[in-house]
Design an enzyme around this catalytic site. Structure first.
Site, mmCIF file in Angstrom:
data_model
loop_
_atom_site.group_PDB
_atom_site.id
_atom_site.type_symbol
_atom_site.label_atom_id
_atom_site.label_comp_id
_atom_site.label_asym_id
_atom_site.label_seq_id
_atom_site.Cartn_x
_atom_site.Cartn_y
_atom_site.Cartn_z
ATOM 1 C CE LYS A 29 -3.853 1.715 2.601
ATOM 2 N NZ LYS A 29 -3.869 2.307 3.886
ATOM 3 C CE LYS A 31 1.480 11.647 0.891
ATOM 4 N NZ LYS A 31 2.237 12.779 0.371
ATOM 5 N NE ARG A 34 -6.075 -0.892 -0.205
ATOM 6 C CZ ARG A 34 -5.797 -1.282 1.035
ATOM 7 N NH1 ARG A 34 -4.943 -2.255 1.258
ATOM 8 N NH2 ARG A 34 -6.360 -0.692 2.070
ATOM 9 C CE LYS A 50 2.341 3.301 -7.228
ATOM 10 N NZ LYS A 50 3.715 3.776 -7.381
ATOM 11 C CG ASP A 144 12.173 10.460 -3.567
ATOM 12 O OD1 ASP A 144 12.827 10.723 -2.532
ATOM 13 O OD2 ASP A 144 11.010 10.027 -3.540
ATOM 14 C CE LYS A 146 11.753 7.958 -0.489
ATOM 15 N NZ LYS A 146 10.986 8.984 0.137
ATOM 16 C CG ASN A 149 11.389 5.616 -3.930
ATOM 17 O OD1 ASN A 149 10.314 5.208 -3.479
ATOM 18 N ND2 ASN A 149 11.701 6.897 -4.003
ATOM 19 C CG ASP A 162 7.946 6.515 -6.224
ATOM 20 O OD1 ASP A 162 7.486 7.383 -6.994
ATOM 21 O OD2 ASP A 162 7.592 6.394 -5.042
ATOM 22 C CB THR A 179 13.215 11.727 1.992
ATOM 23 O OG1 THR A 179 12.211 11.214 1.153
ATOM 24 C CG2 THR A 179 12.908 11.433 3.438
HETATM 25 P P1 AMP Z 1 4.032 2.323 -3.799
HETATM 26 O O1 AMP Z 1 2.633 2.779 -3.887
HETATM 27 O O2 AMP Z 1 4.753 2.395 -5.117
HETATM 28 O O3 AMP Z 1 4.783 2.937 -2.658
HETATM 29 O O4 AMP Z 1 3.966 0.749 -3.491
HETATM 30 C C1 AMP Z 1 3.508 0.240 -2.266
HETATM 31 C C2 AMP Z 1 4.199 -1.080 -1.974
HETATM 32 O O5 AMP Z 1 3.843 -2.067 -2.945
HETATM 33 C C3 AMP Z 1 5.732 -0.998 -2.074
HETATM 34 O O6 AMP Z 1 6.247 -0.625 -0.859
HETATM 35 C C4 AMP Z 1 6.122 -2.404 -2.457
HETATM 36 O O7 AMP Z 1 6.256 -3.219 -1.322
HETATM 37 C C5 AMP Z 1 4.961 -2.888 -3.279
HETATM 38 N N1 AMP Z 1 5.228 -2.734 -4.711
HETATM 39 C C6 AMP Z 1 5.091 -1.619 -5.448
HETATM 40 N N2 AMP Z 1 5.405 -1.818 -6.725
HETATM 41 C C7 AMP Z 1 5.770 -3.122 -6.812
HETATM 42 C C8 AMP Z 1 6.224 -3.949 -7.905
HETATM 43 N N3 AMP Z 1 6.354 -3.462 -9.115
HETATM 44 N N4 AMP Z 1 6.528 -5.227 -7.631
HETATM 45 C C9 AMP Z 1 6.391 -5.711 -6.377
HETATM 46 N N5 AMP Z 1 5.977 -4.981 -5.310
HETATM 47 C C10 AMP Z 1 5.660 -3.704 -5.524
#
Ligand code: AMP
Length: 284
Positions: A29, A31, A34, A50, A144, A146, A149, A162, A179
């Site tokens: 999840k 900001k 999901r 996403k 960004d 970190k 990301n 990201d 950050t």
């Molecule tokens: P984000 O909204 O991009 O911060 O994604 C939330 C969480 O989903 C991240 O902290 C990852 O754990 C997981 N996540 C995001 N993108 C991916 C991806 N392409 N493959 C696997 N897990 C992901």
């Protein structure tokens, strides 16, 4: 699990619909929504989907930032940059079709291990350096970078994700973003900055990978700010870290951005040559 071709390989202009995908378990999840593992039904290709709610994007006035992120990431194609295969939307949501990073966040791996071995740290730094050299060639500054990301694929290969804060630029930038812990002095001061901000971040990450915490961490943002401005850098006695690694960090955490080690010189640095796996593969 996957077919050879990713969903947009055969038809890059294809219009996608939610019905084209089988949705699997939630991956995390963020900001603004999901992320789910999903499979494109026809090709059986596994992706990360996403889901971002339009209402939230509009509330935070980040429509432009999101569009920029999508445009930048669609045009990047490098083994260490997370692919954005495409996107589509319905009345309420925007869906990003992303490369699936099976091993999740590098940050979690770092917390689990406390700190990485020199071999693992150098392999990640080399992968990052190559990815950034590719981005810089395309005039993209990430800004960004970190551990949160950075994602890991099924072979432990690092993927930059990201691009929300990245910019496509030919000139020095003035905007304040990112950050604090990872920010270069010229960004903390909101001075003009360019590609060398990502080189500074490579120094911060080399340190964090080897010691388990970023170098200028402090109780308050104000204290972190002061430590960055002074380049108040010290190396703890444990864990024991090689002189070559410290040399690289010292060459990257340089206040004057023009004097930081270039990406090419990082690739050729003795610490990298000695420790990094050039395939980028890092098994657990
Ligand atoms: P984000 O909204 O991009 O911060 O994604 C939330 C969480 O989903 C991240 O902290 C990852 O754990 C997981 N996540 C995001 N993108 C991916 C991806 N392409 N493959 C696997 N897990 C992901």
């Amino acid at each position: 699990m996957t077919s050879q071709n990713h969903p947009t390989e055969d038809n890059p202009k294809r219009q996608w619909l939610l019905q084209d995908f089988e949705i699997g378990k939630p991956l995390g999840k963020g900001k603004f929504g999901r992320v789910y593992v999903a499979r494109e039904i026809k090709s059986k290709y596994v992706v990360a989907l996403k889901v971002i709610f339009k209402e939230q994007i509009e509330k935070c006035r980040i429509q432009h930032q999101l569009r920029r992120e999508m445009e930048i990431q669609t045009n990047l194609n490098h083994p260490n940059v997370l692919r954005l295969y495409g996107w589509f939307h319905d009345a309420e949501r925007v869906f990003l079709i992303l490369e699936y990073a099976h091993n999740g966040e590098l940050y979690k791996e770092l917390k689990r291990k406390d700190h990485f071995s020199e071999k693992q740290a150098a392999t990640y730094i080399l992968s990052l350096t190559k990815a950034l050299a590719y981005c810089h060639e395309k005039n993209v500054i990430h800004r960004d970078i970190k551990p949160e990301n950075l994602l890991l694929d099924h072979e432990g290969r690092l993927k930059i994700a990201d691009f929300g804060w990245s910019v496509q630029s030919r000139s020095k930038r003035h905007t304040m973003c990112g950050t604090l812990d990872y920010l270069a002095p010229e960004m903390v001061e909101s001075k003009a900055h360019d590609y060398a901000v990502d080189n500074w971040t490579l120094g911060i990450l080399s340190y964090e990978f080897l010691y388990g915490a970023p170098p200028f961490e402090a109780e308050s943002q104000a204290d972190t700010f002061k430590r960055i401005m002074k380049v108040d850098l010290s190396f703890p006695s444990t864990p024991s870290v090689s002189l070559e690694a410290k040399h690289l960090i010292n060459q990257l955490l340089v206040k004057d951005s023009t004097k930081r080690l270039s990406l090419q010189k990082i690739v050729e640095h003795p610490w990298i040559i000695k420790n990094a796996d050039p395939t980028g593969i890092c098994k657990k």
